[in-house]
Design a protein around this motif. Sequence first.
Motif: not given
Length: 177
Positions: A44-53
């Motif tokens: 989850m931590i590898s997916v969520v930050p790029p999605i948020m950007i």
Amino acid sequence: MIKKLAKRYIFFITALLITIMITVFNDDIGLRSFNIAFSSFKQMISVVPPIMIILGLIDVWIPREAMMKYMGDDSGIKGISLAILIGSIAAGPMYAAFPFTKVLLKKGVRFSNIIIFMNAWCVTKISTLMFEISSLGYKFTLARLLIDIPGVIIMGYLVHALMPKDELEMIYKSNLD
């Protein structure tokens, strides 16, 4: 403050306490549970930050009026097509679609198109289709898509039609930030 946090995270706290109790009685099962949870957290931590950007950029770069024009109440087949396209080219697990859905609500996208987008994310993702073609063949994949795409559209309109108007208004108002 502590009561509010406890209420908000009651499921997490309960699950953590149960897992700790399981670990006390059977350390093998408990440690495996913690390893699975940690693995899921890393994913989850590898997916969520790029999605948020990406969502931040969409929120800033694409005006509400443009989203309403292409995916709003009067968008018709154009809105349906865009919802399916965006859902199909998306990457990541389903939980990554929820922040994107919030942005769509904020931008005034028609509710049926939001449901279509979410369903398309689940069943028409291009990365999944490539795997499916290689594993099950193009005939199966094509047959499934011929069933799923109309189903995705019907589901979107059905959910929209069954939602009470006051609930829809509340959902949109709560996402205007």
